[in-house]
Write a protein that holds these residues in place. Structure first.
Motif, PDB file in Angstrom:
ATOM      1  N   SER A 176       3.580  15.349 -39.985  1.00  0.00           N
ATOM      2  CA  SER A 176       4.352  16.003 -38.928  1.00  0.00           C
ATOM      3  C   SER A 176       4.349  17.502 -39.174  1.00  0.00           C
ATOM      4  CB  SER A 176       5.792  15.472 -38.919  1.00  0.00           C
ATOM      5  OG  SER A 176       6.381  15.693 -40.174  1.00  0.00           O
ATOM      6  N   GLU A 214       0.366  21.033 -34.651  1.00  0.00           N
ATOM      7  CA  GLU A 214       0.806  19.829 -33.930  1.00  0.00           C
ATOM      8  C   GLU A 214      -0.369  19.155 -33.229  1.00  0.00           C
ATOM      9  OE1 GLU A 214       5.375  21.356 -33.295  1.00  0.00           O
ATOM     10  OE2 GLU A 214       3.914  21.682 -31.723  1.00  0.00           O
ATOM     11  N   ALA A 215      -1.254  19.955 -32.661  1.00  0.00           N
ATOM     12  CA  ALA A 215      -2.381  19.381 -31.920  1.00  0.00           C
ATOM     13  C   ALA A 215      -3.298  18.575 -32.833  1.00  0.00           C
ATOM     14  CB  ALA A 215      -3.163  20.500 -31.226  1.00  0.00           C
ATOM     15  N   ASP A 274      -1.826  14.669 -33.920  1.00  0.00           N
ATOM     16  CA  ASP A 274      -1.725  13.585 -32.973  1.00  0.00           C
ATOM     17  C   ASP A 274      -2.489  12.367 -33.503  1.00  0.00           C
ATOM     18  OD1 ASP A 274      -0.714  12.744 -30.638  1.00  0.00           O
ATOM     19  OD2 ASP A 274      -2.533  13.163 -29.485  1.00  0.00           O
ATOM     20  N   GLY A 275      -1.803  11.244 -33.632  1.00  0.00           N
ATOM     21  CA  GLY A 275      -2.492  10.012 -34.061  1.00  0.00           C
ATOM     22  C   GLY A 275      -2.635   9.891 -35.563  1.00  0.00           C
TER      23      GLY A 275
END
Ligand code: ATP
Length: 235
Positions: free
Chosen positions: A78, A68-69, A72-73
Motif C-alpha cells: 500500500s 499507487e498506480a 494495483d493488484g
C-alpha cells in the motif's frame, strides 16, 4: 490477539522520484519475507526531504499517485501518504514516532537499502531510530552484507549477532536493546537518477518503471519537465 491485529507494520520510505522496478521487487519480496510478522509493506513517499535532492523532486501528489498506480493488484502493498499531512521537513524519526502512536501495540519495521543505512548518522536522530522500530536492511550493491556488519558495529559499538527470525537473514541486537536485520534479497541495478536521466534525454525506460508510471510521466510531461533537472550521467 488475532493474526491481522497482532501483525506488525513495515514502512518502506523513499523519494520515489519516480518509483521503479528496484523499489517494487523489493517491496514484494519484503512483504513475503516479513509475513506473518508484518501485515504488508507501506511504501511511504517522503514529502519534503531533509537532504537536497540533486535531480529535482516532482510534487508529492504526483509521486504518490505513481506509487499507487504501481500497486494495483499487488496484495500486501500500500501507499502511505502520512508525510504529506505534516508541515516542515519530513524526518523519518517523526514518521515512525507517529506510527508508534497510531498503533502502539504492533511491531514496527522500517526497510532501507544498505547505502542509506550507512548514512544514518547523518539523519535527524538516525541512530535513535531503533528505539522506535526494527530496521530491515537490504542489499544495494556488492559486499552489502560485510558493509552491514561493519556499519552496525561502527554506529552502535557493542552490537552483537543474535538468532535470525527472517528467512536467510542476519540479525544484530544493539546495546540499547534495538534490533536490526539484514535480508540478502537479490537487488536490481536500477536507480531513479538513471531513469530521470534517460527520460529527460528521450531514451527508453520500458521495464525500468512499470507502465502506469510511464503513462503518468507522459500525462504530466510539462510538470515533470518543470521539476526534473538535467544531472550528470549517473552510470
Ligand atoms: P535516486 O537515484 O534519486 O537517489 P533511488 O533509486 O535511490 O533514487 P529512493 O526513492 O531514494 O530511490 O530509494 C528509496 C529506498 O529504496 C532507499 O532505501 C534505497 O536504498 C532503496 N532502493 C532504491 N533502489 C533500490 C534498488 N535498486 N535495490 C535495492 N534498494 C533500492
Amino acid at each position: 490477539m488475532d493474526g491481522i491485529k497482532a501483525a506488525g507494520r513495515a514502512l518502506f520510505g523513499g523519494s520515489f522520484n519516480p518509483p521503479h522496478v528496484g523499489h517494487l521487487r523489493l517491496a514484494i519480496e519484503m512483504a513475503e519475507t516479513l509475513r506473518p510478522l508484518a501485515a504488508g509493506v507501506e511504501l511511504t513517499p517522503c514529502a519534503t526531504p531533509p537532504h537536497k535532492v540533486a535531480g529535482g523532486l516532482l510534487p508529492f501528489d504526483l509521486r504518490a499517485a505513481m506509487v499507487e498506480a504501481c500497486l494495483d493488484g499487488l496484495p500486501g502493498l500500500s501507499c502511505n501518504r502520512m508525510e504529506a499531512g505534516r508541515p516542515g521537513l519530513s524526518y523519518t524519526w517523526d514518521t515512525l514516532r507517529a506510527c508508534r502512536e497510531e498503533t502502539p501495540e504492533r511491531p514496527l519495521f522500517f526497510i532501507l537499502g544498505s547505502p542509506d543505512y550507512a548514512l544514518l548518522p547523518h539523519w535527524h536522530r538516525g541512530l535513535e531510530l531503533p528505539c522506535l522500530c526494527q530496521l530491515v536492511v537490504v542489499p544495494r550493491g556488492e559486499g552489502s552484507e560485510k558493509n552491514f556488519l561493519a556499519a552496525t558495529q561502527s554506529m552502535w559499538p557493542g552490537a552483537q549477532p543474535c538468532e535470525p527470525v527472517l528467512p536467510g537473514s542476519r540479525r544484530m541486537r544493539l546495546p540499547g536493546g534495538g534490533l536490526v536485520h539484514f535480508v540478502p534479497l537479490p537487488w536490481i541495478s536500477v536507480s531513479a537518477s538513471r531513469i530521470r536521466h534517460r527520460w529527460l534525454h528521450g531514451l527508453n525506460v520500458d521495464f525500468l518503471v512499470p507502465r502506469p508510471v510511464l503513462d503518468l510521466l507522459d500525462a504530466h510531461r510539462e510538470t515533470v519537465l518543470a521539476h526534473w533537472l538535467p544531472e550528470p550521467r549517473p552510470d
